[in-house]
Design a protein around this motif. Sequence first.
Motif, mmCIF file in Angstrom:
data_model
loop_
_atom_site.group_PDB
_atom_site.id
_atom_site.type_symbol
_atom_site.label_atom_id
_atom_site.label_comp_id
_atom_site.label_asym_id
_atom_site.label_seq_id
_atom_site.Cartn_x
_atom_site.Cartn_y
_atom_site.Cartn_z
ATOM 1 N N PHE A 75 1.563 20.222 -18.247
ATOM 2 C CA PHE A 75 1.073 19.067 -17.498
ATOM 3 C C PHE A 75 1.165 19.318 -15.989
ATOM 4 O O PHE A 75 0.223 19.027 -15.239
ATOM 5 C CB PHE A 75 1.875 17.826 -17.890
ATOM 6 C CG PHE A 75 1.505 16.581 -17.134
ATOM 7 C CD1 PHE A 75 0.191 16.133 -17.078
ATOM 8 C CD2 PHE A 75 2.482 15.843 -16.467
ATOM 9 C CE1 PHE A 75 -0.156 14.979 -16.378
ATOM 10 C CE2 PHE A 75 2.150 14.691 -15.763
ATOM 11 C CZ PHE A 75 0.833 14.260 -15.715
ATOM 12 N N LYS A 76 2.269 19.889 -15.558
ATOM 13 C CA LYS A 76 2.454 20.172 -14.129
ATOM 14 C C LYS A 76 1.454 21.213 -13.643
ATOM 15 O O LYS A 76 0.938 21.125 -12.515
ATOM 16 C CB LYS A 76 3.880 20.672 -13.875
ATOM 17 C CG LYS A 76 4.214 20.885 -12.395
ATOM 18 C CD LYS A 76 5.643 21.312 -12.215
ATOM 19 C CE LYS A 76 6.023 21.420 -10.746
ATOM 20 N NZ LYS A 76 5.140 22.284 -9.957
ATOM 21 N N LEU A 84 -2.016 16.846 -7.662
ATOM 22 C CA LEU A 84 -1.343 15.643 -8.147
ATOM 23 C C LEU A 84 0.141 15.945 -8.369
ATOM 24 O O LEU A 84 0.510 17.078 -8.700
ATOM 25 C CB LEU A 84 -1.968 15.157 -9.464
ATOM 26 C CG LEU A 84 -3.422 14.678 -9.395
ATOM 27 C CD1 LEU A 84 -3.942 14.393 -10.801
ATOM 28 C CD2 LEU A 84 -3.547 13.431 -8.526
ATOM 29 N N ASP A 85 0.974 14.955 -8.171
ATOM 30 C CA ASP A 85 2.417 15.115 -8.328
ATOM 31 C C ASP A 85 2.814 14.792 -9.769
ATOM 32 O O ASP A 85 2.930 13.630 -10.147
ATOM 33 C CB ASP A 85 3.158 14.197 -7.350
ATOM 34 C CG ASP A 85 4.663 14.460 -7.341
ATOM 35 O OD1 ASP A 85 5.164 15.113 -8.273
ATOM 36 O OD2 ASP A 85 5.336 14.009 -6.390
ATOM 37 N N ALA A 86 3.047 15.823 -10.570
ATOM 38 C CA ALA A 86 3.357 15.631 -11.987
ATOM 39 C C ALA A 86 4.687 14.900 -12.184
ATOM 40 O O ALA A 86 4.818 14.076 -13.096
ATOM 41 C CB ALA A 86 3.398 16.977 -12.705
ATOM 42 N N VAL A 101 -5.245 8.973 -11.935
ATOM 43 C CA VAL A 101 -6.140 10.108 -12.224
ATOM 44 C C VAL A 101 -7.594 9.726 -11.958
ATOM 45 O O VAL A 101 -8.345 10.470 -11.303
ATOM 46 C CB VAL A 101 -5.961 10.576 -13.685
ATOM 47 C CG1 VAL A 101 -7.045 11.596 -14.058
ATOM 48 C CG2 VAL A 101 -4.583 11.190 -13.870
ATOM 49 N N GLN A 102 -8.008 8.564 -12.409
ATOM 50 C CA GLN A 102 -9.389 8.130 -12.212
ATOM 51 C C GLN A 102 -9.702 7.836 -10.751
ATOM 52 O O GLN A 102 -10.838 8.028 -10.300
ATOM 53 C CB GLN A 102 -9.663 6.890 -13.072
ATOM 54 C CG GLN A 102 -9.690 7.192 -14.565
ATOM 55 C CD GLN A 102 -9.644 5.947 -15.424
ATOM 56 O OE1 GLN A 102 -9.585 4.821 -14.918
ATOM 57 N NE2 GLN A 102 -9.653 6.133 -16.745
ATOM 58 N N ALA A 103 -8.688 7.415 -9.995
ATOM 59 C CA ALA A 103 -8.909 7.102 -8.580
ATOM 60 C C ALA A 103 -8.975 8.361 -7.715
ATOM 61 O O ALA A 103 -9.608 8.346 -6.646
ATOM 62 C CB ALA A 103 -7.787 6.193 -8.066
ATOM 63 N N ASN A 104 -8.335 9.440 -8.162
ATOM 64 C CA ASN A 104 -8.243 10.641 -7.322
ATOM 65 C C ASN A 104 -9.104 11.806 -7.798
ATOM 66 O O ASN A 104 -9.347 12.734 -7.032
ATOM 67 C CB ASN A 104 -6.792 11.119 -7.249
ATOM 68 C CG ASN A 104 -5.915 10.193 -6.411
ATOM 69 O OD1 ASN A 104 -5.842 10.319 -5.189
ATOM 70 N ND2 ASN A 104 -5.237 9.255 -7.072
ATOM 71 N N ILE A 105 -9.537 11.761 -9.047
ATOM 72 C CA ILE A 105 -10.338 12.854 -9.593
ATOM 73 C C ILE A 105 -11.732 12.314 -9.932
ATOM 74 O O ILE A 105 -11.874 11.377 -10.723
ATOM 75 C CB ILE A 105 -9.686 13.452 -10.864
ATOM 76 C CG1 ILE A 105 -8.218 13.837 -10.591
ATOM 77 C CG2 ILE A 105 -10.471 14.649 -11.362
ATOM 78 C CD1 ILE A 105 -8.027 14.863 -9.499
ATOM 79 N N SER A 106 -12.741 12.921 -9.340
ATOM 80 C CA SER A 106 -14.097 12.392 -9.486
ATOM 81 C C SER A 106 -14.768 12.828 -10.787
ATOM 82 O O SER A 106 -15.476 12.046 -11.417
ATOM 83 C CB SER A 106 -14.963 12.817 -8.292
ATOM 84 O OG SER A 106 -14.959 14.231 -8.156
ATOM 85 N N GLN A 111 -10.837 14.715 -15.345
ATOM 86 C CA GLN A 111 -9.963 13.595 -15.702
ATOM 87 C C GLN A 111 -9.475 13.746 -17.144
ATOM 88 O O GLN A 111 -8.290 13.558 -17.440
ATOM 89 C CB GLN A 111 -10.724 12.265 -15.568
ATOM 90 C CG GLN A 111 -11.053 11.857 -14.148
ATOM 91 C CD GLN A 111 -11.840 10.557 -14.113
ATOM 92 O OE1 GLN A 111 -11.975 9.855 -15.115
ATOM 93 N NE2 GLN A 111 -12.375 10.231 -12.932
ATOM 94 N N GLN A 112 -10.401 14.100 -18.020
ATOM 95 C CA GLN A 112 -10.070 14.223 -19.437
ATOM 96 C C GLN A 112 -9.043 15.328 -19.673
ATOM 97 O O GLN A 112 -8.112 15.166 -20.463
ATOM 98 C CB GLN A 112 -11.344 14.503 -20.240
ATOM 99 C CG GLN A 112 -11.125 14.492 -21.751
ATOM 100 C CD GLN A 112 -12.417 14.684 -22.518
ATOM 101 O OE1 GLN A 112 -13.492 14.822 -21.928
ATOM 102 N NE2 GLN A 112 -12.320 14.713 -23.842
#
Length: 273
Positions: A75-76, A84-86, A101-106, A111-112
């Motif tokens: 995950f990290k 992103l900070d795991a 995740v949805q707010a920072n990854i387009s 995202q998935q």
Amino acid sequence: MDELDQGSVLYGLRSDRYPGIPCYGIVITASCDIANSKVSKIYCLIGVDAKQWFCTEYGYRQAYSQKITSSFKDFKHICDRFSLDATSLSSFTTEEVHFVVQANISQKTDQQKILEEYQKFSKYSPPHMNDEKRKQCIQCDPKPVISFLKDIEKERIFHYFYLPKSTYLKESSEMDSGLIIDLQEISFLSMDDAKQIVRQGIDNLLLCQQSLQTCDRLRTNFWLENPDDFVAVEGNIISPWREHLMQRFSRDFSRIGLDGATEQDYKKLAESI
């Protein structure tokens, strides 16, 4: 005191390591010392019902640490790819992780990927974990529990001993889980408390007859949270299980840890012949 012996199993003790549940005490003081009143205290190992032990924070970590570490590493790794900070995300609720995740990854595919790795990690370490969530994790994947118990049996894991309930309680059934005994946590009973447990037991009714100071001491040492809580002798470990437990405890308690030789050392030796 004939009912209390080395290998006697007491129910209703408190433990610093397992503060949220009533524990068991397994007497390890020599029988002859108890019988001849040669000791002022009776020493016990702390045991926990195995089903409860694996659901405690401490027990769950012992069995599932490898799964948690491995899934968090994956995950990290993917979080680092997307800045992103795991560590922070691992303390969020599932809804919060999805929002971040949805707010920072387009990209939807990215995202998935992140959420898939999060799901694998949260399977073993869900947010705001408690005993019930740990129980659900074990039900989803019981293999680490089975492996842990096998490793105890084969003496690959020190510090713990699994004691089937049938070894100290004749009325036990196949569904009874037995005890995980912590070979590194030693408690003790005063002789006065030991005599009280054997003769009449210790319960909340006894507290009504004692001074405030004595009540505080009893509540500190024994599990007397509710009106129906009690402390009593539950059984005596049969031979040779009693001797086997004492042998494991003695070896663990006096164990000297060594780094040992390495495979490279063995290769050098073989090559030098």
